[in-house]
Design an enzyme around this catalytic site. Structure first.
Site, PDB file in Angstrom:
ATOM      1  N   ARG A 128     115.836   4.508  40.906  1.00 21.88           N
ATOM      2  CA  ARG A 128     115.499   5.307  42.085  1.00 21.88           C
ATOM      3  C   ARG A 128     116.605   6.323  42.315  1.00 21.88           C
ATOM      4  O   ARG A 128     117.774   5.960  42.426  1.00 21.88           O
ATOM      5  CB  ARG A 128     115.344   4.427  43.328  1.00 21.88           C
ATOM      6  CG  ARG A 128     114.705   5.187  44.526  1.00 21.88           C
ATOM      7  CD  ARG A 128     114.711   4.381  45.807  1.00 21.88           C
ATOM      8  NE  ARG A 128     116.059   4.249  46.333  1.00 21.88           N
ATOM      9  CZ  ARG A 128     116.589   3.103  46.756  1.00 21.88           C
ATOM     10  NH1 ARG A 128     115.912   1.974  46.701  1.00 21.88           N
ATOM     11  NH2 ARG A 128     117.837   3.077  47.226  1.00 21.88           N
ATOM     12  N   GLU A 144     122.684   9.615  45.166  1.00 23.94           N
ATOM     13  CA  GLU A 144     123.059   8.671  44.111  1.00 23.94           C
ATOM     14  C   GLU A 144     121.816   8.319  43.299  1.00 23.94           C
ATOM     15  O   GLU A 144     120.690   8.628  43.683  1.00 23.94           O
ATOM     16  CB  GLU A 144     123.681   7.394  44.695  1.00 23.94           C
ATOM     17  CG  GLU A 144     122.728   6.586  45.558  1.00 23.94           C
ATOM     18  CD  GLU A 144     123.382   5.344  46.147  1.00 23.94           C
ATOM     19  OE1 GLU A 144     124.567   5.107  45.872  1.00 23.94           O
ATOM     20  OE2 GLU A 144     122.699   4.619  46.886  1.00 23.94           O
ATOM     21  N   ASN A 146     120.148   4.797  41.497  1.00 25.13           N
ATOM     22  CA  ASN A 146     120.243   3.344  41.463  1.00 25.13           C
ATOM     23  C   ASN A 146     119.629   2.823  40.171  1.00 25.13           C
ATOM     24  O   ASN A 146     118.486   3.161  39.843  1.00 25.13           O
ATOM     25  CB  ASN A 146     119.490   2.741  42.647  1.00 25.13           C
ATOM     26  CG  ASN A 146     120.022   3.240  43.981  1.00 25.13           C
ATOM     27  OD1 ASN A 146     120.949   2.683  44.532  1.00 25.13           O
ATOM     28  ND2 ASN A 146     119.433   4.319  44.488  1.00 25.13           N
ATOM     29  N   SER A 151     115.110  -1.302  45.073  1.00 23.61           N
ATOM     30  CA  SER A 151     114.201  -2.003  45.991  1.00 23.61           C
ATOM     31  C   SER A 151     113.160  -1.092  46.629  1.00 23.61           C
ATOM     32  O   SER A 151     113.219   0.122  46.543  1.00 23.61           O
ATOM     33  CB  SER A 151     115.022  -2.678  47.092  1.00 23.61           C
ATOM     34  OG  SER A 151     115.777  -1.721  47.793  1.00 23.61           O
ATOM     35  N   LYS A 310     129.157   4.938  40.446  1.00 25.06           N
ATOM     36  CA  LYS A 310     129.489   6.236  41.053  1.00 25.06           C
ATOM     37  C   LYS A 310     130.419   7.040  40.151  1.00 25.06           C
ATOM     38  O   LYS A 310     130.359   8.270  40.106  1.00 25.06           O
ATOM     39  CB  LYS A 310     130.143   6.035  42.418  1.00 25.06           C
ATOM     40  CG  LYS A 310     129.358   5.165  43.386  1.00 25.06           C
ATOM     41  CD  LYS A 310     128.008   5.768  43.735  1.00 25.06           C
ATOM     42  CE  LYS A 310     127.268   4.923  44.763  1.00 25.06           C
ATOM     43  NZ  LYS A 310     126.890   3.601  44.284  1.00 25.06           N
ATOM     44  N   LYS A 368     133.275   7.046  48.330  1.00 26.36           N
ATOM     45  CA  LYS A 368     132.322   6.052  47.814  1.00 26.36           C
ATOM     46  C   LYS A 368     132.958   5.146  46.755  1.00 26.36           C
ATOM     47  O   LYS A 368     133.556   5.650  45.808  1.00 26.36           O
ATOM     48  CB  LYS A 368     131.109   6.762  47.202  1.00 26.36           C
ATOM     49  CG  LYS A 368     130.405   7.710  48.158  1.00 26.36           C
ATOM     50  CD  LYS A 368     129.249   8.425  47.498  1.00 26.36           C
ATOM     51  CE  LYS A 368     127.978   7.671  47.726  1.00 26.36           C
ATOM     52  NZ  LYS A 368     126.791   8.461  47.296  1.00 26.36           N
ATOM     53  N   GLU A 372     126.627  -1.103  44.886  1.00 23.88           N
ATOM     54  CA  GLU A 372     125.254  -0.863  45.312  1.00 23.88           C
ATOM     55  C   GLU A 372     125.005  -1.687  46.572  1.00 23.88           C
ATOM     56  O   GLU A 372     125.758  -2.587  46.915  1.00 23.88           O
ATOM     57  CB  GLU A 372     124.275  -1.282  44.204  1.00 23.88           C
ATOM     58  CG  GLU A 372     124.471  -0.542  42.895  1.00 23.88           C
ATOM     59  CD  GLU A 372     124.297   0.955  43.013  1.00 23.88           C
ATOM     60  OE1 GLU A 372     123.555   1.405  43.886  1.00 23.88           O
ATOM     61  OE2 GLU A 372     124.913   1.680  42.234  1.00 23.88           O
ATOM     62  N   GLY A 373     123.881  -1.380  47.242  1.00 24.51           N
ATOM     63  CA  GLY A 373     123.456  -2.231  48.341  1.00 24.51           C
ATOM     64  C   GLY A 373     123.740  -1.697  49.731  1.00 24.51           C
ATOM     65  O   GLY A 373     123.366  -2.296  50.719  1.00 24.51           O
ATOM     66  N   ARG A 458     113.514   6.804  53.568  1.00 28.12           N
ATOM     67  CA  ARG A 458     114.245   5.867  54.419  1.00 28.12           C
ATOM     68  C   ARG A 458     114.891   6.688  55.530  1.00 28.12           C
ATOM     69  O   ARG A 458     115.561   7.684  55.263  1.00 28.12           O
ATOM     70  CB  ARG A 458     115.279   5.090  53.609  1.00 28.12           C
ATOM     71  CG  ARG A 458     114.631   4.094  52.641  1.00 28.12           C
ATOM     72  CD  ARG A 458     115.624   3.473  51.696  1.00 28.12           C
ATOM     73  NE  ARG A 458     116.278   4.496  50.897  1.00 28.12           N
ATOM     74  CZ  ARG A 458     117.464   4.334  50.307  1.00 28.12           C
ATOM     75  NH1 ARG A 458     118.121   3.210  50.450  1.00 28.12           N
ATOM     76  NH2 ARG A 458     117.984   5.304  49.589  1.00 28.12           N
TER      77      ARG A 458
END
Length: 483
Positions: A128, A144, A146, A151, A310, A368, A372-373, A458
């Protein structure tokens, strides 16, 4: 902060009566269609509550949406080629592995498997790429990409249908059908997992989902399982955490088959394992290494996991590097146009310039780490504090600095389970982040599948820096395309 605005898809605010009726319908529809999670406060396996969701779809410029969609297969290809280039991964992560123990552990597994020779050369990427609008919404810039435990493909698909329903109830059915784009992210991801299973070529083999010890985001995970069974009923799926695998018999067969509970595993799909908390002891790391040494097709393989860091993203921000991986100048230009400024914090002339920039004008950047998350970034005055604290320390090389993007604001209502005690919800200034889903399968010689399969929005309050949905800050959303 950006002060430009996008107009909402309907005239706001809604009347008190219409808002209450709409929120009641929204909560019931969301719960009955799976836009839900288990409560972190009052955990019970038999109880779910709605995930945060916007009442209305958020306005999003059509051209920017199409730009992000159209570049996804190039990004898939880029990540795939990076993952299979040991020299590039090694040079990009050289300083990071000295400073970041988690990345170092992953890299050690990668080097170990590479040295032994890969038992399985095929990788599956369910990716994603995330974006924010920039320059009053006229441009789109990547935040970014992923590559692990990507998810909400399942819930994004449902959220698009939910927003069509809500707009229909408000009298905008024609606009909903025209302006909310089709979204097939769930089917796209599941077809990728099924193709990987078919490539393994063992009808008795299973797909293993690696999950958390306690799973809150259960609906999004399970909907993938249910969809796979619907598309291909013969495939059996099992769920295990790294901790549970560490305590039971997991072994390699005579031909490096991964055997779990006496079943051969064709595909390992990680929905956990992307943060240090998933590895409380060395046993979990041993399991991860065993899986990587096996013939099972991994999603992601350890090299794909590393390609999503990253630091690698920052290395790719240079056109000379992109030219190494993409086949023509037009492709390089397309990808460069969606990149924003990414800056190294290595001990070098460029790294020293980055330190000065971040300390002098912290509001222009985001700091950064290799995680992740969500919930890991540093903003505003805290950047100055952090950089001053670690500018003489090796720790700084585990971080990158990125240009901060200030997207346009718009009005919406954020519907949460915690709002039950209130008579109504308040209208908010919000900002939205677009995610585009991609699927790629291949080895170091051939790409067998490369597709863009769907999207997600989102959305969070404009006053929030971080936007995690499971954490309750961000909300699931859909784009309402505007010209």
């Amino acid at each position: 902060m950006n002060t430009c605005r996008l107009e909402p898809c309907v005239q706001l605010p809604l009347s008190k009566e219409l808002l209450k009726d709409s929120v009641d319908k929204a909560k019931d529809w969301a719960l009955m269609h799976g836009i839900s999670m288990r409560s972190k406060k009052n955990f019970n396996k038999d109880h779910v509550q709605i995930l945060p969701v916007t009442l209305l779809p958020s306005s999003f410029p059509r051209q920017s949406f199409l730009t992000a969609k159209n570049v996804q297969t190039l990004l898939n290809e880029l990540i795939h080629k990076v993952a299979y280039d040991k020299e590039f991964l090694t040079s990009s992560l050289k300083s990071t592995v000295k400073a970041d123990p988690f990345t170092a552990k992953l890299f050690h597994i990668y080097e170990t498997v590479h040295e032994k020779g890969f038992s399985q050369n095929i990788s599956l990427g369910l990716l994603r790429s995330d974006y924010l609008l920039h320059d009053a919404g006229r441009q789109i810039k990547q935040v970014e990409i992923n590559t692990v435990a990507t998810s909400f493909a399942a819930l994004a698909t449902i959220t698009s249908e939910y927003h069509k329903y809500i707009l229909g109830e408000l009298g905008y059915m024609k606009e909903a059908c025209k302006q909310i784009p089709e979204n097939n992210a769930l089917v796209g991801f599941c077809k990728g997992l099924i193709l990987a299973w078919e490539l393994y070529n063992n009808l008795e083999a299973v797909i293993l989902f690696i999950v958390e010890d306690v799973t809150y985001n259960i609906s999004d995970q399970r909907l993938h399982e249910f969809q796979i069974r619907q598309l291909y009923p013969k495939i059996k799926i099992i769920r295990k955490s790294l901790t549970s695998l560490a305590s039971e018999e997991v072994k390699l067969g005579p031909n490096k088959e991964l055997i779990v509970s006496n079943m051969v595993v064709a595909v390992v799909y990680y929905r956990s394992g992307y943060e240090p908390e998933a590895y409380p002891t060395e046993k979990e790391w041993d399991v991860r290494l065993l899986i990587e040494c096996s013939r099972a097709i991994k999603c992601p393989s350890v090299q794909y996991h590393l390609a999503g860091t990253k630091k690698v993203q920052q290395s790719l921000a240079q056109s000379s590097v992109l030219k190494k991986f993409l086949k023509d100048d037009a492709s390089v230009t397309k990808v460069q146009e969606i990149f924003t400024g990414l800056y190294t914090l290595d001990f070098s002339d460029d790294g020293e310039k980055t330190i000065k920039m971040g300390i002098n004008e912290p509001n222009k950047f985001v700091l950064k780490p290799q995680r992740e998350g969500g919930g890991n970034n540093v903003y505003n005055e805290n950047i100055r504090t952090w950089l001053n604290t670690m500018k003489e320390s090796q720790e700084r090389t585990a971080w990158i600095l990125m240009d901060r993007i200030y997207p346009p604001l718009q009005k919406n209502y954020l519907v949460r389970a915690t709002e039950e005690s209130k008579d109504s919800i308040d209208i908010s200034d919000v900002i939205t982040e677009l995610g585009i889903y991609g699927v790629i399968i291949g080895n170091n010689n051939e790409i067998m599948l490369n597709e863009q399969v769907g999207h997600i929005l989102r959305t969070k309050s404009a006053s929030e820096d971080e936007g995690g949905i499971v954490a309750g800050v961000g909300a699931l959303d859909s784009p309402y395309l505007i010209n």
